[in-house]
Design an enzyme around this catalytic site. Structure first.
Site, PDB file in Angstrom:
ATOM      1  N   ASP A  12       0.725  -0.988  -0.221  1.00 25.25           N
ATOM      2  CA  ASP A  12       0.145   0.193   0.180  1.00 25.25           C
ATOM      3  C   ASP A  12       0.727   1.394  -0.007  1.00 25.25           C
ATOM      4  OD1 ASP A  12      -2.418   1.534   0.072  1.00 25.25           O
ATOM      5  OD2 ASP A  12      -1.904   1.721   2.409  1.00 25.25           O
ATOM      6  N   SER A  13       0.328   2.375  -0.329  1.00 30.87           N
ATOM      7  CA  SER A  13       0.751   3.592  -0.174  1.00 30.87           C
ATOM      8  C   SER A  13       1.378   3.960   1.153  1.00 30.87           C
ATOM      9  CB  SER A  13       0.359   4.745  -0.827  1.00 30.87           C
ATOM     10  OG  SER A  13      -1.111   4.877  -0.043  1.00 30.87           O
ATOM     11  N   TYR A  44      -0.503   8.411  -2.750  1.00 28.92           N
ATOM     12  CA  TYR A  44      -0.670   7.929  -4.156  1.00 28.92           C
ATOM     13  C   TYR A  44      -1.732   8.830  -4.761  1.00 28.92           C
ATOM     14  CZ  TYR A  44       2.910   4.206  -4.030  1.00 28.92           C
ATOM     15  OH  TYR A  44       4.101   3.446  -3.958  1.00 28.92           O
ATOM     16  N   GLY A  45      -2.879   9.110  -4.108  1.00 29.42           N
ATOM     17  CA  GLY A  45      -4.183   9.384  -4.685  1.00 29.42           C
ATOM     18  C   GLY A  45      -4.049  10.678  -5.115  1.00 29.42           C
ATOM     19  N   CYS A  75      -3.772  -0.913  -2.025  1.00 33.47           N
ATOM     20  CA  CYS A  75      -4.085   0.464  -2.328  1.00 33.47           C
ATOM     21  C   CYS A  75      -5.039   0.541  -3.627  1.00 33.47           C
ATOM     22  CB  CYS A  75      -2.559   1.130  -2.786  1.00 33.47           C
ATOM     23  SG  CYS A  75      -2.913   2.900  -3.376  1.00 33.47           S
ATOM     24  N   ASN A  76      -5.968   1.505  -3.172  1.00 31.98           N
ATOM     25  CA  ASN A  76      -6.965   1.322  -4.272  1.00 31.98           C
ATOM     26  C   ASN A  76      -6.621   2.359  -5.526  1.00 31.98           C
ATOM     27  OD1 ASN A  76     -10.284   0.868  -3.103  1.00 31.98           O
ATOM     28  ND2 ASN A  76      -8.694   1.114  -1.664  1.00 31.98           N
ATOM     29  N   THR A  77      -5.894   3.292  -5.202  1.00 30.37           N
ATOM     30  CA  THR A  77      -5.319   4.099  -6.294  1.00 30.37           C
ATOM     31  C   THR A  77      -4.154   3.307  -7.283  1.00 30.37           C
ATOM     32  OG1 THR A  77      -5.336   5.804  -4.896  1.00 30.37           O
ATOM     33  CG2 THR A  77      -4.024   6.109  -6.698  1.00 30.37           C
ATOM     34  N   GLU A 154      -4.855  10.002   8.693  1.00 32.20           N
ATOM     35  CA  GLU A 154      -3.555   9.881   9.137  1.00 32.20           C
ATOM     36  C   GLU A 154      -3.115  10.789  10.378  1.00 32.20           C
ATOM     37  OE1 GLU A 154      -0.582   9.059   7.296  1.00 32.20           O
ATOM     38  OE2 GLU A 154      -2.052   8.039   5.888  1.00 32.20           O
ATOM     39  N   CYS A 186     -11.084   3.400  -0.670  1.00 29.09           N
ATOM     40  CA  CYS A 186      -9.727   3.978  -0.257  1.00 29.09           C
ATOM     41  C   CYS A 186      -9.425   3.237   0.787  1.00 29.09           C
ATOM     42  CB  CYS A 186      -9.619   5.447  -0.165  1.00 29.09           C
ATOM     43  SG  CYS A 186      -8.301   6.029   0.642  1.00 29.09           S
ATOM     44  N   THR A 187      -8.158   2.682   1.043  1.00 27.32           N
ATOM     45  CA  THR A 187      -7.670   1.989   2.202  1.00 27.32           C
ATOM     46  C   THR A 187      -8.251   2.590   3.592  1.00 27.32           C
ATOM     47  OG1 THR A 187      -5.609   3.066   1.762  1.00 27.32           O
ATOM     48  CG2 THR A 187      -5.803   0.873   1.147  1.00 27.32           C
ATOM     49  N   HIS A 188      -8.031   4.035   3.451  1.00 31.93           N
ATOM     50  CA  HIS A 188      -8.034   4.753   4.688  1.00 31.93           C
ATOM     51  C   HIS A 188      -9.729   4.735   5.262  1.00 31.93           C
ATOM     52  CE1 HIS A 188      -4.103   5.851   3.925  1.00 31.93           C
ATOM     53  NE2 HIS A 188      -4.037   6.669   4.705  1.00 31.93           N
TER      54      HIS A 188
HETATM   55  N1  DGL Z   1      -3.873   3.966  -0.245  1.00 34.67           N
HETATM   56  C1  DGL Z   1      -4.640   5.080  -0.802  1.00 34.67           C
HETATM   57  C2  DGL Z   1      -5.770   4.275  -1.655  1.00 34.67           C
HETATM   58  O1  DGL Z   1      -6.300   3.151  -1.294  1.00 34.67           O
HETATM   59  C3  DGL Z   1      -5.009   6.247  -0.037  1.00 34.67           C
HETATM   60  C4  DGL Z   1      -3.604   7.026   0.579  1.00 34.67           C
HETATM   61  C5  DGL Z   1      -3.047   7.732  -0.763  1.00 34.67           C
HETATM   62  O2  DGL Z   1      -3.542   8.688  -1.305  1.00 34.67           O
HETATM   63  O3  DGL Z   1      -1.820   7.399  -0.906  1.00 34.67           O
HETATM   64  O4  DGL Z   1      -6.357   4.953  -2.655  1.00 34.67           O
END
Ligand code: DGL
Length: 267
Positions: A12-13, A44-45, A75-77, A154, A186-188
């Site tokens: 993940d990011s 990453y988003g 990571c979704n992105t 975060e 999104c993971t968060h």
């Molecule tokens: N991990 C990213 C996602 O799931 C979220 C955090 C980021 O923007 O890196 O899209």
């Protein structure tokens, strides 16, 4: 080493993918897992497809160096922007979180109106929209980027008044749209479930993590890659920056001390 004894690699990011780690560990308690969080390059988003793909490629190379048998792009992105490319250039079996999330949304929607929230990059890629419409072209879908959610999580403010006000502002379009299902793309965002659930009381919230774990188990089964060694599994965590912070947030989310988090040098 028997190939099935090799670890599952998750990247993940940052720390958000720990939501996916948790579900995989729960569903596949016998598996060794290596988690890699690219905390140095987070978020990453807000990055371009090229940048996310370059970073994701390095993340896969790192995990391959650890002899993983399977890779989960938590990571979704990265799943939305880079998974097709990664699958093309690497032979290791891999899955992302988008298809699993889309499938779960389809299973619970009754009125066929689905909302999708994610980072700017994920929403602009249209990956969830495509995955959902592929499953059912009649679905009505509304997508929205919620860029303020990741920094709130975060900062440890997922349960705060600010998070509530932010969520209210973002989510009102889904009330007007009358979506009965919302994909937390999104993971968060699973960290914000209590706040989101308070606003969208009757909406089913889809957290791709649990669905992803099911898809991983199915694929490992099909490929005869499930570990059947009774020795206790091992978990390892690697990050590209801020190991202490990762350990704090990760341990707090999982509810136990995750042990040492190793720092990796990466350009
Ligand atoms: N991990 C990213 C996602 O799931 C979220 C955090 C980021 O923007 O890196 O899209």
């Amino acid at each position: 080493m028997n190939i099935s004894d090799r670890p599952i690699g998750i990247f993940d990011s940052g720390v958000g993918g720990i939501t996916v780690f948790k579900e995989i560990k729960k569903l596949l308690p016998g598996e060794n897992i290596i988690y890699f969080g690219d905390t140095k390059h987070n978020p990453y988003g807000s990055k371009s497809k090229d940048a996310v793909t370059r970073l994701s490629t390095e993340n896969v190379r790192f995990l391959l160096g650890k002899k993983v048998k399977y890779i989960v792009v938590a990571c979704n992105t990265a799943s939305a922007l880079s998974l097709p490319f990664l699958k093309k250039i690497f032979s290791v079996p891999m899955s992302g979180v988008i298809e699993a999330g889309a499938k779960a949304a389809l299973e619970i929607t009754k009125n066929k109106k689905i909302g999708v929230i994610g980072t700017r990059a994920t929403i602009e890629s249209g990956a969830y929209l495509k995955a959902l419409l592929k499953l059912d072209p009649k679905l009505k879908i509304k997508s929205l980027a919620c860029p303020l959610f990741v920094p709130l999580v975060e900062e440890g403010w997922a349960g705060s008044k600010i998070a509530e006000l932010t969520a209210l502002e973002y989510l009102k379009i889904f009330m007007e749209f009358k979506a009965d299902t919302l994909v937390l793309g999104c993971t968060h965002y699973p960290f914000l479930k209590p706040v989101i659930g308070k606003i969208l009381k009757k909406t089913g919230l889809i957290d791709s993590a649990a669905e992803t774990a099911k898809a991983v188990r199915k694929e490992l089964e099909q490929k005869s890659l499930l570990r059947n060694n009774t020795a206790k599994p091992a978990y390892a965590f690697y990050v590209t920056d801020g190991p202490a912070r990762f350990k704090k947030v990760g341990s707090s989310f999982l509810g136990y001390n995750i042990g040492p988090v190793k720092l990796i040098e990466m350009e």
